[in-house]
Design a protein around this motif. Sequence first.
Motif, PDB file in Angstrom:
ATOM      1  N   UNK A 137     -13.984 -31.432  50.407  1.00  0.00           N
ATOM      2  CA  UNK A 137     -14.209 -30.257  49.557  1.00  0.00           C
ATOM      3  C   UNK A 137     -15.497 -30.462  48.770  1.00  0.00           C
ATOM      4  N   UNK A 138     -16.394 -29.454  48.839  1.00  0.00           N
ATOM      5  CA  UNK A 138     -17.734 -29.606  48.237  1.00  0.00           C
ATOM      6  C   UNK A 138     -17.722 -29.185  46.768  1.00  0.00           C
ATOM      7  N   UNK A 139     -17.120 -30.077  45.953  1.00  0.00           N
ATOM      8  CA  UNK A 139     -17.030 -29.803  44.514  1.00  0.00           C
ATOM      9  C   UNK A 139     -17.280 -31.104  43.758  1.00  0.00           C
ATOM     10  N   UNK A 140     -17.416 -30.979  42.443  1.00  0.00           N
ATOM     11  CA  UNK A 140     -17.658 -32.169  41.630  1.00  0.00           C
ATOM     12  C   UNK A 140     -16.455 -33.076  41.543  1.00  0.00           C
ATOM     13  N   UNK A 141     -15.253 -32.511  41.650  1.00  0.00           N
ATOM     14  CA  UNK A 141     -14.026 -33.322  41.601  1.00  0.00           C
ATOM     15  C   UNK A 141     -12.909 -32.537  42.277  1.00  0.00           C
ATOM     16  N   UNK A 142     -11.783 -33.187  42.459  1.00  0.00           N
ATOM     17  CA  UNK A 142     -10.667 -32.515  43.117  1.00  0.00           C
ATOM     18  C   UNK A 142      -9.360 -33.172  42.660  1.00  0.00           C
ATOM     19  N   UNK A 143      -8.273 -32.414  42.638  1.00  0.00           N
ATOM     20  CA  UNK A 143      -6.957 -32.984  42.310  1.00  0.00           C
ATOM     21  C   UNK A 143      -6.039 -32.794  43.509  1.00  0.00           C
ATOM     22  N   UNK A 144      -5.097 -33.703  43.665  1.00  0.00           N
ATOM     23  CA  UNK A 144      -4.090 -33.553  44.721  1.00  0.00           C
ATOM     24  C   UNK A 144      -2.733 -33.377  44.035  1.00  0.00           C
ATOM     25  N   UNK A 145      -2.033 -32.315  44.397  1.00  0.00           N
ATOM     26  CA  UNK A 145      -0.721 -31.981  43.845  1.00  0.00           C
ATOM     27  C   UNK A 145      -0.726 -31.794  42.335  1.00  0.00           C
ATOM     28  N   UNK A 146      -1.816 -31.296  41.816  1.00  0.00           N
ATOM     29  CA  UNK A 146      -1.895 -30.966  40.387  1.00  0.00           C
ATOM     30  C   UNK A 146      -2.992 -29.920  40.239  1.00  0.00           C
ATOM     31  N   UNK A 147      -2.944 -29.183  39.129  1.00  0.00           N
ATOM     32  CA  UNK A 147      -4.075 -28.298  38.862  1.00  0.00           C
ATOM     33  C   UNK A 147      -5.273 -29.188  38.520  1.00  0.00           C
ATOM     34  N   UNK A 148      -6.443 -28.627  38.446  1.00  0.00           N
ATOM     35  CA  UNK A 148      -7.627 -29.465  38.233  1.00  0.00           C
ATOM     36  C   UNK A 148      -7.595 -30.066  36.833  1.00  0.00           C
TER      37      UNK A 148
END
Length: 510
Positions: free
Chosen positions: A423-434
């Motif tokens: 995913x082309x973003x600064x950060x990412x969360x798995x199974x949680x909101x950002x």
Amino acid sequence: MALVEQIGEEGGVRRYRLKNPVTLEPIGEFVAAGSDDVRSAVERARKAQKEWAKLSFDQRAEYLWRLVDVIVERQDEIIDCVIAETGKTRNEAVSMEVMAPCLQISHYAKRARKYLATQKRPASGMLRFSKKITLVYKPLGVVGLITPWNGPVVLTANPLAQALMAGNAVVHKPSEVTPLSALVLKDLTEAAGFPEDLYQVIQGDGETGAALVSAGVDKVSFTGSVATGRKVGEACGRRLIPVTLELGGKDAMIVCADADLDRAADGAVRGSCFNTGHYCCGTERVYVPEEIYGPFVEKVVDQMKTLKQSDTGDCDVGAVFWDKQMDILCDHLADATAKGAKVLVGGGRNASLPGYFFEPTVVTDVNHDMELMKSETFGPIVAIQKVKDEEEAIRLANDSEYGLSGNVWTTDLEKGVAIGERVETGSVSVNDISVTYGIAEAPFGGVKSSGVGQVNGETGIRGYCHTHPIIVDTSKKAQGGYPYTIEGANGMQKFVKRLFGNRFLRKLVV
Ligand code: NAD
């Protein structure tokens, strides 16, 4: 009716009146500082910074620990002011504007000493025998802090704590939508005994913000929209001063076919509605594979229908903080429905309340021709697009000019991380909101149009410093030097050939 209204201008002095978005009653007035006021604030800050920089980390930390004591003691002042200015729920005022700042200020009070400790080490490779490096993290001087309206205290306290612990002074220009919360925070720093002029607040609008950027500050820490970020970035470029730009987003949620659907549906609702959707890392787009689409949408709809809105403060989704944002929400929804989107829950301004409330809304049958899926909406809307599979979800998630954060939902955690990497973003969360901004040690910042530079943790606090290397030559005799000779140059060439012409030796000497 404008919630922030200019009510006069005399001799270049602009006066504004603020209204509460829930009651629409006036709550205060302020005058925008002119460029002379801003310049003198920066000069005063420079004097204060000189003394502040002489303090040890422990001494600086003591002021921050006292600030946390005062925030805990007088938290109702923050909560009441933020609610009056923004109309956010009491729960969100406490969690976002009191608890998160306490955590962030404490984090840097405790850890700045480690993050910014002077480092001593020999140079690497063959230079290790003659050169020693001392890295000193020197403060930059005066930081200009410019903040938005969606998290008036949290988005101030966090950079403030980092800038101060790094030895800087701060001149702060809060949003014209939420100028009063900044004054409460300033008051609390005074109660905590902060040195005079170390942290100053200048009230004002965009013009005041622009004046701060050109008032001789040594760095700008900016949080706000992409459009303003570009202007601030250009102005800093002209002045050759460092800047971090924390800008808007259009975060995507990717729901994998194997996701825990209850958990993912709950995440879609929370991610989209938290802080009335005025969350830079709010979930703005949801992509769901066709095999789980029906049950997922049903769960989201059921939960969204239960969300309460009221003007008593006892509600799940608070007011829209600014009338201009209400216009954007209505425009995006109108554009989407005109292009075929279906509204399953909510769908507009809540007519049963006098204030600026937008109904928690679920929209389906959306696509990337719609503003709702392209531009930052920043409201309590869950926009769900059906996709063929996870691959299509990833492709669509990356089909955006923004790249702030995002989230992936799956029961296969390794797969979640693997998708996160794509995913082309600064950060990412798995199974949680950002949640990246809330994890103090995680570097946070957007890619693409969502920002420049990273804040928070070791990376962030070092951004408030100049990393100053001091190289000490430890050899007994002077190296090289005049007079130059052709033999000397030939000798060097042979040396280069022998050392770097051999792959094994090349690795040894660096
Ligand atoms: P905005 O860009 O309109 O204003 C932000 C600040 O900049 C305000 O204080 C404003 O007065 C000031 N300003 C305006 N013009 C200026 C100029 N020419 N020079 C200097 N300062 C100027 O943003 P906003 O509407 O207050 O905030 C909402 C935006 O902020 C959203 O896009 C949201 O996503 C973004 N945001 C980003 C983050 C993040 O960390 N990435 C966090 C919160 C909000």
